[in-house]
Design a protein around this motif. Structure first.
Motif, PDB file in Angstrom:
ATOM      1  N   UNK A  82      19.262  22.625  -1.168  1.00 22.07           N
ATOM      2  CA  UNK A  82      17.967  23.261  -0.915  1.00 22.07           C
ATOM      3  C   UNK A  82      16.840  22.529  -1.651  1.00 22.07           C
ATOM      4  N   UNK A  83      17.151  21.966  -2.813  1.00 20.27           N
ATOM      5  CA  UNK A  83      16.141  21.201  -3.542  1.00 20.27           C
ATOM      6  C   UNK A  83      15.746  19.951  -2.763  1.00 20.27           C
ATOM      7  N   UNK A  84      16.741  19.259  -2.239  1.00 23.19           N
ATOM      8  CA  UNK A  84      16.459  18.053  -1.451  1.00 23.19           C
ATOM      9  C   UNK A  84      15.599  18.399  -0.233  1.00 23.19           C
ATOM     10  N   UNK A  85      15.968  19.483   0.466  1.00 26.03           N
ATOM     11  CA  UNK A  85      15.219  19.878   1.663  1.00 26.03           C
ATOM     12  C   UNK A  85      13.787  20.273   1.311  1.00 26.03           C
ATOM     13  N   UNK A  86      13.617  21.008   0.210  1.00 25.61           N
ATOM     14  CA  UNK A  86      12.279  21.444  -0.197  1.00 25.61           C
ATOM     15  C   UNK A  86      11.406  20.263  -0.600  1.00 25.61           C
ATOM     16  N   UNK A  87      11.957  19.328  -1.360  1.00 31.26           N
ATOM     17  CA  UNK A  87      11.176  18.159  -1.779  1.00 31.26           C
ATOM     18  C   UNK A  87      10.745  17.341  -0.569  1.00 31.26           C
ATOM     19  N   UNK A  89      10.291  18.457   2.500  1.00 25.03           N
ATOM     20  CA  UNK A  89       9.272  19.211   3.236  1.00 25.03           C
ATOM     21  C   UNK A  89       7.928  19.168   2.504  1.00 25.03           C
ATOM     22  N   UNK A  90       7.953  19.287   1.179  1.00 25.70           N
ATOM     23  CA  UNK A  90       6.713  19.212   0.410  1.00 25.70           C
ATOM     24  C   UNK A  90       6.066  17.838   0.524  1.00 25.70           C
ATOM     25  N   UNK A  91       6.889  16.806   0.545  1.00 23.91           N
ATOM     26  CA  UNK A  91       6.366  15.445   0.688  1.00 23.91           C
ATOM     27  C   UNK A  91       5.691  15.264   2.041  1.00 23.91           C
ATOM     28  N   UNK A  92       6.318  15.770   3.098  1.00 22.09           N
ATOM     29  CA  UNK A  92       5.727  15.681   4.434  1.00 22.09           C
ATOM     30  C   UNK A  92       4.422  16.467   4.509  1.00 22.09           C
ATOM     31  N   UNK A  93       4.402  17.621   3.866  1.00 22.11           N
ATOM     32  CA  UNK A  93       3.180  18.429   3.850  1.00 22.11           C
ATOM     33  C   UNK A  93       2.062  17.696   3.107  1.00 22.11           C
ATOM     34  N   UNK A  94       2.390  17.079   1.982  1.00 22.27           N
ATOM     35  CA  UNK A  94       1.389  16.349   1.208  1.00 22.27           C
ATOM     36  C   UNK A  94       0.815  15.188   2.015  1.00 22.27           C
ATOM     37  N   UNK A  95       1.678  14.489   2.752  1.00 21.24           N
ATOM     38  CA  UNK A  95       1.194  13.399   3.607  1.00 21.24           C
ATOM     39  C   UNK A  95       0.237  13.925   4.670  1.00 21.24           C
ATOM     40  N   UNK A 135       1.637  23.507  10.237  1.00 26.56           N
ATOM     41  CA  UNK A 135       3.047  23.604  10.637  1.00 26.56           C
ATOM     42  C   UNK A 135       3.963  23.146   9.516  1.00 26.56           C
ATOM     43  N   UNK A 136       3.607  22.047   8.885  1.00 28.15           N
ATOM     44  CA  UNK A 136       4.434  21.530   7.793  1.00 28.15           C
ATOM     45  C   UNK A 136       4.335  22.414   6.548  1.00 28.15           C
ATOM     46  N   UNK A 137       3.215  23.054   6.382  1.00 31.39           N
ATOM     47  CA  UNK A 137       3.083  23.994   5.270  1.00 31.39           C
ATOM     48  C   UNK A 137       4.017  25.187   5.461  1.00 31.39           C
ATOM     49  N   UNK A 138       4.066  25.711   6.673  1.00 31.35           N
ATOM     50  CA  UNK A 138       4.960  26.831   6.967  1.00 31.35           C
ATOM     51  C   UNK A 138       6.422  26.439   6.770  1.00 31.35           C
ATOM     52  N   UNK A 139       6.761  25.199   7.121  1.00 24.21           N
ATOM     53  CA  UNK A 139       8.136  24.732   6.963  1.00 24.21           C
ATOM     54  C   UNK A 139       8.521  24.652   5.488  1.00 24.21           C
ATOM     55  N   UNK A 140       7.634  24.117   4.665  1.00 25.87           N
ATOM     56  CA  UNK A 140       7.987  24.008   3.252  1.00 25.87           C
ATOM     57  C   UNK A 140       8.030  25.385   2.584  1.00 25.87           C
ATOM     58  N   UNK A 141       7.190  26.324   3.045  1.00 22.09           N
ATOM     59  CA  UNK A 141       7.237  27.680   2.500  1.00 22.09           C
ATOM     60  C   UNK A 141       8.551  28.374   2.858  1.00 22.09           C
TER      61      UNK A 141
END
Length: 235
Positions: A82-87, A89-95, A135-141
């Motif tokens: 879950x940590x790998x997936x969250x990081x 997703x957060x990276x994609x959101x930041x981009x 969309x990417x924000x919702x995914x990381x949340x």
């Protein structure tokens, strides 16, 4: 001779108990439904922990420590995934946030240099980038919720290990928890920095747009209050 016969009968009895009884029963004509019931019963019985009594058997405390070590290993695996997936997703959101920041700056620089149709076209690109960011924000949340659940499970497993006396398992679990927390926090800080840049770019664009009487497309010029603009009010 009688003793030999009894010994032979005893050996035969042991052999019969050692053979795969379920297979022989099925060959004698059990129906499919009864066969599945028999298998299910066998699996259920196998799930019951049986401790052989004797000088070499483990104590209850030792069995608990062994079980809790398995639990800490399992929760650590879940937390890592879950940590790998969250990081990620957060990276994609930041981009996506930085992409929107760049578009806002380009849009601000072009104000006053384009006609209304060109401004409207550029604004549509900005809107599309904002939808992608949301969309990417919702995914990381969503993944953050799963990560927090895994984190709580790992903390509970670490505490259970400590209470049961499995000190090594407890220390390992707590070290892993601190590591993933630090990793996630580092990526969160980067995303927060990007959000700050986005807010600054939106403010700059809004101030500059207010000085351009006819630069904004229809429907955008009249909404100078960020609370009234569906594309500016979020940040």
């Amino acid at each position: 001779m009688a003793a030999g016969g009894r010994w032979l009968r005893s050996c035969c009895s042991v052999l019969r108990r050692s053979l795969p009884v379920l297979a022989s029963v099925r060959q004698r004509g059990l129906t499919s439904g009864r066969w599945h019931q028999a298998v299910g019963l066998g699996v259920a019985l196998c799930a019951v922990p049986v401790v052989e009594q004797g000088s070499g058997s483990l104590s209850n405390d030792a069995l608990i420590r062994r079980a809790v070590s398995l639990v800490t290993d399992s929760t650590a695996t879940l937390l890592s995934q879950t940590t790998y997936a969250l990081i990620e997703a957060l990276t994609e959101y930041t981009k996506a946030v930085y992409t929107l920041v760049s578009l806002y700056k380009q849009y601000s620089d072009l104000l006053g240099k384009m006609n209304s149709e060109e401004v409207d076209a550029v604004w549509q690109v900005v809107i599309g980038a904002r939808v992608d960011m949301t969309t990417k924000q919702q995914e990381y949340l969503r993944l953050e919720s799963s990560w927090m659940t895994a984190l709580r499970l790992s903390e509970m497993a670490a505490e259970a290990a400590y209470q049961s006396g499995a000190d090594q398992a407890s220390v390992t679990a707590r070290s892993h928890i601190q590591l993933v927390k630090a990793q996630v926090q580092e990526v969160r800080l980067l995303s927060q920095k990007a959000e700050t840049k986005l807010a600054e770019a939106q403010t700059e664009e809004l101030i500059k747009a207010q000085g351009e009487d006819s630069s904004l497309p229809q429907g955008v010029l009249g909404n100078t209050d960020p609370g009234d603009d569906p594309y500016l009010r979020e940040d």
